[in-house]
Design a protein around this motif. Sequence first.
Motif, short mmCIF file in Angstrom:
data_model
loop_
_atom_site.label_atom_id
_atom_site.label_comp_id
_atom_site.label_asym_id
_atom_site.label_seq_id
_atom_site.Cartn_x
_atom_site.Cartn_y
_atom_site.Cartn_z
N ASN A 80 1.00 10.41 -7.62
CA ASN A 80 -0.31 9.89 -7.26
C ASN A 80 -0.20 9.02 -5.99
N GLU A 84 -2.29 7.11 -4.77
CA GLU A 84 -2.93 5.80 -4.95
C GLU A 84 -1.90 4.73 -5.31
N LEU A 85 -0.82 5.15 -5.98
CA LEU A 85 0.24 4.19 -6.29
C LEU A 85 0.88 3.66 -5.01
N ARG A 110 -0.59 3.55 -2.06
CA ARG A 110 -1.57 2.71 -1.36
C ARG A 110 -1.63 1.32 -1.98
N SER A 111 -1.54 1.27 -3.29
CA SER A 111 -1.52 -0.04 -3.96
C SER A 111 -0.27 -0.82 -3.60
N ALA A 112 0.87 -0.12 -3.54
CA ALA A 112 2.12 -0.77 -3.17
C ALA A 112 2.05 -1.28 -1.73
N MET A 156 -0.68 -2.24 -0.12
CA MET A 156 -1.53 -3.43 -0.12
C MET A 156 -0.76 -4.65 -0.63
N ALA A 157 -0.02 -4.45 -1.71
CA ALA A 157 0.75 -5.57 -2.28
C ALA A 157 1.79 -6.07 -1.28
N GLN A 173 1.61 -5.84 1.99
CA GLN A 173 0.93 -6.52 3.09
C GLN A 173 0.50 -7.92 2.69
N ALA A 198 6.46 1.85 0.95
CA ALA A 198 5.13 2.39 0.66
C ALA A 198 4.71 3.40 1.73
#
Length: 558
Positions: free
Chosen positions: A98, A100-101, A103-105, A107-108, A110, A121
């Motif tokens: 996925n 999205e995992l 993208r979340s990583a 963001m975290a 950053q 990421a």
Amino acid sequence: MTKGEGRDSELLRPLKALPSMRLGLASYYRELSRSKDPILRVAAWRALIDLNAVIPSQYEQLIADCKFAGVRQKAFDFFESTFDHASAARAAATESINPELARSALMAGQIAGDAAAISAAEESLFLASGEPQHLMAMVTNAELSGGWRPGVEAAARAVAALPHQNALASVFMNLIEVARRASLMAEFAEILRPVAAHPYMAVLLTMAQASCAQMEGDEAKCIALLKGLDRDPAVAKASALFRRNINLTLGACLDKVGRYKEAFEAFVVRNNTDKQSDKFNGRDYYGQIDWRNNLKVPPLPPDPRIDTIQMLGFPRSGTTLLENVLNAHPLIETFEEIPALSAAIVHLRRVETFGPPASLQTPGPFLETRSRYYAEIDRRRKKPDALFLVDKLPLNSADAPFTQRLLPNLRYIFSIRHPFDVVFSCFRQAFGPNVAMANFYTIADAARLYDFVMNAWFSVHPLSDPAVHYVRYEELVTDFDRVVGETLEFIGVPWNDDVRGFAEKAAGRATKTPSYRKVRQGLSLGVQTSWQNYEFLFRTPETKPLLRWTEFFGYETK
């Protein structure tokens, strides 16, 4: 081969397949499709599909790699185009990771300012999309996380995956050059030699050979190699992709052999190339500075923070050298060109735009702005035992009137160097594009900016200001212990011999400015001055303001 050279050689392992390109792109990418590196496999499958070069014996392997979203859709489309609906169905049924995992990583990472997490990421996002920009971000953040070695390792993977992406190749070679690893560049050249019949690869080979010659001190050979790129029309056309890099190296070598007017012309060509692609207007910088320096900041309560010091001056004044020296001290943590003051200013801009009328006439928004400045520094801290934090960003000097009102207790270290040397050095360097750096494409614009910044600074802080410790670059280099000792005393920490080992520690840090080529030479650096060789540039009406500052600092003008 020394132990260090053997370790370096391992960094180039992903590139060892490049010679197979002499048999064609299909052969090269078929070899990559068998790699254990998922980046190389994703790039290989996408290329093979675009080339219509996937053969039936590879179908099972291709379907297995549909677990990467960057392969799955292209594989599905390929199988459908060949009416192999059964294989298309298997590709569609393969569960991919996925995105999205990732993208979340991202963001975290950053939010935390964790360059290693961001790099990982971005790698995952490439596997999910195949988009080249994720490889560039992966490389950039790999270097930010640990210096040139992880940067080169990531860049080698990226170049192997997308060898015709000239931006990736440029970054890869620049990382090796800044690290001054001539043996590594020579090995890269040997890898390229079997495919030098291809014009693009011939350019890369020549650039690698020229870089080796430059690092080994053979400037004449470097010049001959780079000028030879124009002999073959096909090679000359391919070299246009690297024109800025070529002229930067060519100009530096022409300077070394005393051909100063030719060197200047090479820098002009390089700068014009950059200017044509630059979306920033350097004149906008002046308006931004004037806005915040003219803000009416109401009286604020005392600033409780006494641990933060700004390191200022003007780019190419020795700030990077001194910042690396101070960062080697166990009780000091330095931050190179982070947007701490920008974070504060963005907050004020938003208050002005979206806040109630007259909101900037009360202390509240400015106290929040002050807090955001320190918060941006604190989130990047990595040395828990550090007692003092040094925020280094030279052009924050122009914000002196605003900063003094916002942070009245702040202390400063301000670097001074001959204004002619500073302006010419800024003109000849390759900075990352932004609204301030867009003023360095011509000598006239660089001189104008220097005068503007110095006027802003000295309107607030005279040479006798006890809140400012002035450091002359020439004295730092020639009288290291005394100048550094006085600087440490100003900060409030005792001498520590670790500061003499700054060059070794700099090798593990990211190359945020062009100065790192010099910093990594350590105390053998010596005084770098060349303005006398380009005196013809400083006898024009546009550069006349520099004479005032040259005399103000006590430097020679003839």
